[in-house]
Design a protein around this motif. Structure first.
Motif, PDB file in Angstrom:
ATOM      1  N   ARG A  16      12.293  11.854 -35.670  1.00 24.84           N
ATOM      2  CA  ARG A  16      13.035  13.216 -36.014  1.00 24.84           C
ATOM      3  C   ARG A  16      12.825  13.584 -37.498  1.00 24.84           C
ATOM      4  NH1 ARG A  16      17.994  12.108 -35.276  1.00 24.84           N
ATOM      5  NH2 ARG A  16      18.680  12.086 -37.489  1.00 24.84           N
ATOM      6  N   GLN A  17      12.953  12.777 -38.323  1.00 21.27           N
ATOM      7  CA  GLN A  17      12.578  13.046 -39.964  1.00 21.27           C
ATOM      8  C   GLN A  17      11.040  13.416 -40.019  1.00 21.27           C
ATOM      9  OE1 GLN A  17      14.369   9.716 -41.642  1.00 21.27           O
ATOM     10  NE2 GLN A  17      16.257  10.456 -41.526  1.00 21.27           N
ATOM     11  N   ALA A  18      10.108  12.592 -39.510  1.00 22.76           N
ATOM     12  CA  ALA A  18       8.889  12.987 -39.349  1.00 22.76           C
ATOM     13  C   ALA A  18       8.450  14.043 -38.818  1.00 22.76           C
ATOM     14  CB  ALA A  18       7.992  11.985 -38.858  1.00 22.76           C
ATOM     15  N   ILE A  19       9.157  14.475 -38.015  1.00 24.07           N
ATOM     16  CA  ILE A  19       8.854  15.855 -37.094  1.00 24.07           C
ATOM     17  C   ILE A  19       9.315  16.960 -38.230  1.00 24.07           C
ATOM     18  CG2 ILE A  19       9.508  17.557 -35.358  1.00 24.07           C
ATOM     19  CD1 ILE A  19       9.528  14.752 -33.625  1.00 24.07           C
ATOM     20  N   LEU A  20      10.460  16.770 -38.691  1.00 19.40           N
ATOM     21  CA  LEU A  20      11.004  17.795 -39.464  1.00 19.40           C
ATOM     22  C   LEU A  20      10.333  18.005 -40.867  1.00 19.40           C
ATOM     23  CD1 LEU A  20      14.954  16.974 -39.333  1.00 19.40           C
ATOM     24  CD2 LEU A  20      13.774  18.978 -38.373  1.00 19.40           C
ATOM     25  N   LEU A  21       9.705  16.785 -41.411  1.00 18.69           N
ATOM     26  CA  LEU A  21       9.049  16.902 -42.657  1.00 18.69           C
ATOM     27  C   LEU A  21       7.690  17.503 -42.339  1.00 18.69           C
ATOM     28  CD1 LEU A  21       9.643  13.582 -44.347  1.00 18.69           C
ATOM     29  CD2 LEU A  21       9.971  15.604 -45.329  1.00 18.69           C
ATOM     30  N   SER A  22       7.166  17.583 -41.388  1.00 12.96           N
ATOM     31  CA  SER A  22       5.689  17.924 -40.854  1.00 12.96           C
ATOM     32  C   SER A  22       6.048  19.618 -40.735  1.00 12.96           C
ATOM     33  CB  SER A  22       5.200  17.204 -39.649  1.00 12.96           C
ATOM     34  OG  SER A  22       4.971  15.949 -39.710  1.00 12.96           O
ATOM     35  N   PHE A  23       7.148  19.804 -39.952  1.00  3.62           N
ATOM     36  CA  PHE A  23       7.415  21.219 -39.816  1.00  3.62           C
ATOM     37  C   PHE A  23       7.620  22.229 -41.193  1.00  3.62           C
ATOM     38  CE2 PHE A  23      10.226  24.840 -39.139  1.00  3.62           C
ATOM     39  CZ  PHE A  23       9.250  25.538 -38.154  1.00  3.62           C
ATOM     40  N   ILE A  24       8.218  21.373 -42.026  1.00  8.27           N
ATOM     41  CA  ILE A  24       8.263  22.099 -43.264  1.00  8.27           C
ATOM     42  C   ILE A  24       6.994  22.280 -43.912  1.00  8.27           C
ATOM     43  CG2 ILE A  24       8.782  21.742 -45.939  1.00  8.27           C
ATOM     44  CD1 ILE A  24      11.318  20.104 -44.667  1.00  8.27           C
ATOM     45  N   VAL A  25       6.088  21.173 -43.951  1.00 11.49           N
ATOM     46  CA  VAL A  25       4.503  21.575 -44.580  1.00 11.49           C
ATOM     47  C   VAL A  25       3.945  22.428 -43.624  1.00 11.49           C
ATOM     48  CG1 VAL A  25       2.464  20.433 -45.028  1.00 11.49           C
ATOM     49  CG2 VAL A  25       4.562  19.043 -45.469  1.00 11.49           C
ATOM     50  N   LEU A  26       3.968  22.277 -42.270  1.00 14.46           N
ATOM     51  CA  LEU A  26       3.164  23.214 -41.431  1.00 14.46           C
ATOM     52  C   LEU A  26       3.604  24.737 -41.487  1.00 14.46           C
ATOM     53  CD1 LEU A  26       2.584  20.751 -38.120  1.00 14.46           C
ATOM     54  CD2 LEU A  26       0.824  21.811 -39.974  1.00 14.46           C
ATOM     55  N   ALA A  27       4.831  24.836 -41.544  1.00 16.08           N
ATOM     56  CA  ALA A  27       5.342  26.212 -41.608  1.00 16.08           C
ATOM     57  C   ALA A  27       5.126  26.961 -43.039  1.00 16.08           C
ATOM     58  CB  ALA A  27       7.073  26.299 -41.672  1.00 16.08           C
ATOM     59  N   ASN A  28       4.933  26.195 -44.074  1.00 19.03           N
ATOM     60  CA  ASN A  28       4.560  26.680 -45.179  1.00 19.03           C
ATOM     61  C   ASN A  28       2.992  27.152 -45.317  1.00 19.03           C
ATOM     62  OD1 ASN A  28       7.063  27.004 -46.956  1.00 19.03           O
ATOM     63  ND2 ASN A  28       7.063  24.653 -46.736  1.00 19.03           N
ATOM     64  N   LEU A  29       2.317  26.075 -44.702  1.00 12.90           N
ATOM     65  CA  LEU A  29       0.876  26.353 -44.898  1.00 12.90           C
ATOM     66  C   LEU A  29       0.473  27.630 -43.812  1.00 12.90           C
ATOM     67  CD1 LEU A  29      -0.672  23.001 -44.659  1.00 12.90           C
ATOM     68  CD2 LEU A  29      -0.788  24.505 -46.488  1.00 12.90           C
ATOM     69  N   ILE A  30       1.416  27.774 -42.811  1.00 12.06           N
ATOM     70  CA  ILE A  30       1.021  28.895 -41.919  1.00 12.06           C
ATOM     71  C   ILE A  30       1.244  30.160 -42.386  1.00 12.06           C
ATOM     72  CG2 ILE A  30       1.857  29.804 -39.689  1.00 12.06           C
ATOM     73  CD1 ILE A  30       1.880  27.311 -38.548  1.00 12.06           C
ATOM     74  N   LEU A  31       2.553  30.001 -43.311  1.00 13.61           N
ATOM     75  CA  LEU A  31       2.760  31.256 -43.890  1.00 13.61           C
ATOM     76  C   LEU A  31       1.815  31.656 -45.115  1.00 13.61           C
ATOM     77  CD1 LEU A  31       6.532  31.034 -44.265  1.00 13.61           C
ATOM     78  CD2 LEU A  31       5.420  32.508 -42.815  1.00 13.61           C
ATOM     79  N   LEU A  32       1.389  30.521 -45.821  1.00 13.00           N
ATOM     80  CA  LEU A  32       0.700  30.693 -46.623  1.00 13.00           C
ATOM     81  C   LEU A  32      -0.814  31.189 -46.207  1.00 13.00           C
ATOM     82  CD1 LEU A  32      -0.078  30.382 -49.743  1.00 13.00           C
ATOM     83  CD2 LEU A  32      -0.797  27.954 -49.172  1.00 13.00           C
ATOM     84  N   SER A  33      -1.477  30.790 -45.151  1.00 19.29           N
ATOM     85  CA  SER A  33      -2.547  31.396 -44.540  1.00 19.29           C
ATOM     86  C   SER A  33      -2.478  32.863 -44.029  1.00 19.29           C
ATOM     87  CB  SER A  33      -3.157  30.515 -43.378  1.00 19.29           C
ATOM     88  OG  SER A  33      -2.169  30.619 -42.417  1.00 19.29           O
TER      89      SER A  33
END
Length: 122
Positions: A77-94
């Motif tokens: 669960r913590q890995a999914i949450l950390l991955s979501f943080i990184v991915l959400a920021n990268l998607i918003l950046l793109s």
């Protein structure tokens, strides 16, 4: 023995996923939505397979108390949450919609989700 073999499988997936992501970004130009989607899928696999053993080992070594014992489910669960943080920021950046305030809001939201999961009685 089961734990060792399970973690060895995850440990093998991580470098393969990072290598696949490197080769994909080197050989495929991001000219259409499908390669961009494939990039984010490969990045998700690479981040999950990297964050999961880290979260589990840090939870076992640093956060060992009588009330909190790190389990594989919590580490996932913590890995999914950390991955979501990184991915959400990268998607918003793109999408050219990223700013530090949205990044802070995403991090705060994920911390609140983790606190709610930890506070929940079993």
């Amino acid at each position: 023995m089961k734990r060792l073999s399970w973690f060895s499988i995850v440990s093998l997936i991580a470098p393969l996923a990072w290598g696949g992501l490197f080769l994909f970004t080197y050989f495929v130009p991001p000219s259409a939505p499908l390669p961009i989607l494939a990039f984010f899928l490969l990045l998700t696999i690479a981040l999950l397979s990297t964050f999961f053993p880290l979260a589990y080992s840090l939870g076992q070594r640093l956060l060992f108390t009588r009330r909190y014992r790190a389990t594989k489910r919590q580490a996932l669960r913590q890995a999914i949450l950390l991955s979501f943080i990184v991915l959400a920021n990268l998607i918003l950046l793109s999408l050219h919609s990223w700013n530090p305030l949205t990044a802070l809001i995403i991090v705060i939201a994920m911390v609140l989700v983790e606190v709610l999961f930890l506070a929940r009685k079993r």
